[in-house]
Design a protein around this motif. Sequence first.
Motif, PDB file in Angstrom:
ATOM      1  N   PHE A  32       0.754  -1.215   0.135  1.00  0.00           N
ATOM      2  CA  PHE A  32      -0.072  -0.032  -0.142  1.00  0.00           C
ATOM      3  C   PHE A  32       0.949   1.180  -0.022  1.00  0.00           C
ATOM      4  O   PHE A  32       0.730   2.358  -0.798  1.00  0.00           O
ATOM      5  CB  PHE A  32      -1.056   0.101   1.239  1.00  0.00           C
ATOM      6  CG  PHE A  32      -1.737   1.161   1.373  1.00  0.00           C
ATOM      7  CD1 PHE A  32      -2.859   1.533   0.606  1.00  0.00           C
ATOM      8  CD2 PHE A  32      -1.463   2.375   2.169  1.00  0.00           C
ATOM      9  CE1 PHE A  32      -3.703   2.610   0.437  1.00  0.00           C
ATOM     10  CE2 PHE A  32      -2.363   3.312   2.565  1.00  0.00           C
ATOM     11  CZ  PHE A  32      -3.315   3.433   1.482  1.00  0.00           C
ATOM     12  N   LEU A  36       0.995   3.930  -2.665  1.00  0.00           N
ATOM     13  CA  LEU A  36       0.783   5.495  -2.488  1.00  0.00           C
ATOM     14  C   LEU A  36       1.887   6.347  -2.748  1.00  0.00           C
ATOM     15  O   LEU A  36       1.730   7.543  -3.172  1.00  0.00           O
ATOM     16  CB  LEU A  36       0.188   5.747  -0.667  1.00  0.00           C
ATOM     17  CG  LEU A  36      -0.328   6.958  -0.394  1.00  0.00           C
ATOM     18  CD1 LEU A  36      -1.369   7.423  -1.283  1.00  0.00           C
ATOM     19  CD2 LEU A  36      -0.701   6.982   0.881  1.00  0.00           C
ATOM     20  N   TYR A  39       1.751   7.030  -6.494  1.00  0.00           N
ATOM     21  CA  TYR A  39       0.340   7.612  -6.814  1.00  0.00           C
ATOM     22  C   TYR A  39       0.307   8.956  -6.971  1.00  0.00           C
ATOM     23  O   TYR A  39       0.808   9.829  -5.829  1.00  0.00           O
ATOM     24  CB  TYR A  39      -0.651   6.845  -5.916  1.00  0.00           C
ATOM     25  CG  TYR A  39      -2.106   7.508  -6.189  1.00  0.00           C
ATOM     26  CD1 TYR A  39      -2.905   7.031  -7.360  1.00  0.00           C
ATOM     27  CD2 TYR A  39      -2.813   8.390  -5.254  1.00  0.00           C
ATOM     28  CE1 TYR A  39      -4.168   7.675  -7.576  1.00  0.00           C
ATOM     29  CE2 TYR A  39      -3.879   8.901  -5.353  1.00  0.00           C
ATOM     30  CZ  TYR A  39      -4.722   8.738  -6.834  1.00  0.00           C
ATOM     31  OH  TYR A  39      -6.015   9.008  -6.952  1.00  0.00           O
ATOM     32  N   LEU A  43      -6.433  12.147  -5.647  1.00  0.00           N
ATOM     33  CA  LEU A  43      -7.106  11.899  -4.111  1.00  0.00           C
ATOM     34  C   LEU A  43      -5.896  11.527  -3.261  1.00  0.00           C
ATOM     35  O   LEU A  43      -5.928  10.984  -2.333  1.00  0.00           O
ATOM     36  CB  LEU A  43      -7.664  10.381  -4.356  1.00  0.00           C
ATOM     37  CG  LEU A  43      -9.272  10.685  -5.054  1.00  0.00           C
ATOM     38  CD1 LEU A  43      -9.884   9.425  -5.340  1.00  0.00           C
ATOM     39  CD2 LEU A  43      -9.998  11.787  -4.169  1.00  0.00           C
ATOM     40  N   LYS A  44      -4.492  11.732  -3.882  1.00  0.00           N
ATOM     41  CA  LYS A  44      -3.742  11.382  -2.687  1.00  0.00           C
ATOM     42  C   LYS A  44      -3.586  12.117  -1.387  1.00  0.00           C
ATOM     43  O   LYS A  44      -3.199  11.491  -0.532  1.00  0.00           O
ATOM     44  CB  LYS A  44      -2.227  11.827  -3.617  1.00  0.00           C
ATOM     45  CG  LYS A  44      -0.876  11.523  -2.901  1.00  0.00           C
ATOM     46  CD  LYS A  44       0.334  11.605  -3.521  1.00  0.00           C
ATOM     47  CE  LYS A  44       1.468  11.227  -2.974  1.00  0.00           C
ATOM     48  NZ  LYS A  44       2.515  10.438  -3.581  1.00  0.00           N
ATOM     49  N   PHE A  46      -6.393  12.788   0.058  1.00  0.00           N
ATOM     50  CA  PHE A  46      -7.265  12.165   1.111  1.00  0.00           C
ATOM     51  C   PHE A  46      -6.651  10.765   1.425  1.00  0.00           C
ATOM     52  O   PHE A  46      -6.879  10.586   2.601  1.00  0.00           O
ATOM     53  CB  PHE A  46      -8.381  11.851  -0.102  1.00  0.00           C
ATOM     54  CG  PHE A  46      -9.565  10.845   0.416  1.00  0.00           C
ATOM     55  CD1 PHE A  46     -10.443  11.465   1.467  1.00  0.00           C
ATOM     56  CD2 PHE A  46      -9.546   9.617   0.127  1.00  0.00           C
ATOM     57  CE1 PHE A  46     -11.211  10.713   2.126  1.00  0.00           C
ATOM     58  CE2 PHE A  46     -10.624   8.931   0.850  1.00  0.00           C
ATOM     59  CZ  PHE A  46     -11.446   9.366   1.613  1.00  0.00           C
ATOM     60  N   PHE A  47      -5.954  10.071   0.675  1.00  0.00           N
ATOM     61  CA  PHE A  47      -5.515   8.765   1.177  1.00  0.00           C
ATOM     62  C   PHE A  47      -4.349   8.944   2.159  1.00  0.00           C
ATOM     63  O   PHE A  47      -4.418   8.356   3.322  1.00  0.00           O
ATOM     64  CB  PHE A  47      -4.872   8.029   0.069  1.00  0.00           C
ATOM     65  CG  PHE A  47      -5.661   7.441  -0.969  1.00  0.00           C
ATOM     66  CD1 PHE A  47      -6.848   6.458  -0.413  1.00  0.00           C
ATOM     67  CD2 PHE A  47      -5.700   7.615  -2.237  1.00  0.00           C
ATOM     68  CE1 PHE A  47      -7.516   5.778  -1.335  1.00  0.00           C
ATOM     69  CE2 PHE A  47      -6.736   7.213  -2.960  1.00  0.00           C
ATOM     70  CZ  PHE A  47      -7.784   6.061  -2.458  1.00  0.00           C
ATOM     71  N   GLU A  48      -3.649  10.022   2.296  1.00  0.00           N
ATOM     72  CA  GLU A  48      -2.648  10.292   3.006  1.00  0.00           C
ATOM     73  C   GLU A  48      -3.296  10.526   4.417  1.00  0.00           C
ATOM     74  O   GLU A  48      -3.023  10.294   5.525  1.00  0.00           O
ATOM     75  CB  GLU A  48      -1.693  11.550   2.517  1.00  0.00           C
ATOM     76  CG  GLU A  48      -0.777  10.906   1.903  1.00  0.00           C
ATOM     77  CD  GLU A  48       0.367  12.005   1.328  1.00  0.00           C
ATOM     78  OE1 GLU A  48       1.393  11.961   0.823  1.00  0.00           O
ATOM     79  OE2 GLU A  48      -0.488  13.294   0.829  1.00  0.00           O
ATOM     80  N   LEU A  50      -6.337   9.761   5.410  1.00  0.00           N
ATOM     81  CA  LEU A  50      -6.782   8.514   5.752  1.00  0.00           C
ATOM     82  C   LEU A  50      -6.032   7.711   6.561  1.00  0.00           C
ATOM     83  O   LEU A  50      -6.349   6.982   7.811  1.00  0.00           O
ATOM     84  CB  LEU A  50      -7.368   7.755   4.754  1.00  0.00           C
ATOM     85  CG  LEU A  50      -8.785   6.755   4.887  1.00  0.00           C
ATOM     86  CD1 LEU A  50      -9.912   7.677   5.323  1.00  0.00           C
ATOM     87  CD2 LEU A  50      -8.751   6.040   3.593  1.00  0.00           C
ATOM     88  N   VAL A  51      -4.776   7.914   6.325  1.00  0.00           N
ATOM     89  CA  VAL A  51      -3.653   6.826   6.850  1.00  0.00           C
ATOM     90  C   VAL A  51      -3.254   7.586   8.272  1.00  0.00           C
ATOM     91  O   VAL A  51      -3.180   7.025   9.223  1.00  0.00           O
ATOM     92  CB  VAL A  51      -2.304   6.607   6.093  1.00  0.00           C
ATOM     93  CG1 VAL A  51      -1.044   6.294   6.911  1.00  0.00           C
ATOM     94  CG2 VAL A  51      -2.793   5.807   4.847  1.00  0.00           C
TER      95      VAL A  51
END
Lengths: 235, 377
Positions: A32, A36, A39, A43-44, A46-48, A50-51
Amino acid sequence: MSALLESWPAIWLTLKLATITVVILLLIGLPFAWWLAHYKGKLKPFFEALVALPLVLPPTVLGFYLLTAFSPNSYLGSLWITITGEQFIFSFNGILFGSIIYSLPFVIQPLLTAFSQLGTHVKLTISTLGISPIRGFLFIILPIIRPSIISAATLGFAHTLGEFGLILMIGGNIPGKTQVVSIALFNQVESLQYEQAHALSMFLLVISLVSLTLLYKFNRQARLFSAQQRHGALL
Amino acid sequence: MEVTIDDKHKIVGMFGESGAGKTTMLKVMAGLVNAAQCTMHLPMHCINTKGRYNPCVYIGADSALFDHLNVAENLTLVIRHSESRQSNSLDLDEVLGLCGISSLMSKMPWQLSGGEKQRVCFARGLLTGKKLLLLDEAFSALDWKLRQVMHQVLRTLASKNGFRAIMVSHSLKELSLCASEVIVIEQGAVLNQMSIKSAVDYQIGSTQNVEVNKADYFCAVNGIFSHIDDQDSSLQVWLLSKSEAVSESQNNGQNKSKDKSRVQTDACRLYVKVPSVNSAEMNNNQFVSALLLPQKGEPRSFALNANQLSVSRHDNNQTSMVNCFPVCISNIIENTTGVVVSGRWHGQVFHSLITIKSFQTLNIKVDEKLYFVCKAL
């Protein structure tokens, strides 16, 4: 010593929980974080976020949402019961899932940093040498970032040891099943068993201190190593 | 940007100012960068495929080794995991011998000098089994002597092992020693594609009004090794070859070059110094010794700087200059720093850079018969 022996089930449960959590987190986290780090979509952030979310959210909030999501009356909870035949909350699986989410940032962040710092030239070199991406990842990239993997594992392990609120929410306080060290300690203090509480606290303190010391020692060596490299590159 | 390279050219040079797009071109060819406006056509090869299936291996000036592994592990890693390796690819021992890096095997990358690192990177590229080498200033950290050894290695690989190379350099002199054709790139576009001979002449023509470094004027001389001088064992005797480029005579096979050496007379000889090499270098590099003692009949190029050559009106034997040959003056270029006098001898063009004062004293005219003299190369 006997005081510590009395709390053995809780210690054993905690170590088991922390170990399995770290193993699963590394298995999920390595691919993952690699994905990431490379990526580049919209949405990067957003994912960061989220983590990083479990870092800032009170554990009780997480625990509350998991509890409601997996309660036997809910869709997910009843699905779990149909598949495995047992309840998800107040079980080892429940606290394991909670721990994985709770310790996620501590494992993913160091890996993410390591992969991002690696730069594109390693990837390009691997490809021009005719090495497949999977072999390159397993045999070249993972060994390069080994210090970061060790720090991720240590941080994840140490952080899971200290978990309290989320486990209390989702796992409750069932001795031998969901009662981890921190909760057992709370119980002992509540019931004025200070001798056992002392033993357990000391045990937890020593384990955390030792693992962090090892971590920093290792990191220092890794830093010295890379400093030597830089020095070499300058000359 | 579009380039087509004929199959007869084994080593092609790419030349241009920095920032002209040489590196980008190579990276596109190696499938490492996406850029739709660059295309390269090489018959027999399917280029422009992505990454690992691409037939080219890119070797750059600052290509990095994997820092956590020592040299031996870096090389065996490629042998073990590269999918492009075939049964007839070079093995580790051959490559170590070619690049002279056997003694570095246990060193970590950060313990290597820039030149050592570049040779290990080159070795690693050879081990991939890919036959098309894209050399982006790949020997820039090597000193001139060792660089010539690597050029020799490259030419041997091209003629014996079927390797092909595209070599980027900002030094036309370096290219003239191995490449048979040059692609000149300027501001992201192919300006010209021509033989190395015309590229050198072109360079001299294009700089006639510009004040340039004296080292910029040179000519590439092709010779065939004949023997070591009878009186002085530190001198090699080379016979001037009539072929336009070294690699062409290599491509045409042994027979033709034998013919050539037969027609060469002793009159067209050039004296070249036996390079001094310390014993440590000798031991770990078979090609350093090959440079010391070339095979009889072996063709090679020499870069002869224009300021090494002097002009004389007489065939004067009473000087320390061992090389003296008659030329027919073909061209004279005057500029602010001096005069470049070009002369032909045995079909090859030589350039001599002299001062304006001596030019006027000698009163040189085109088509005159004069002598060029220089010390042993």
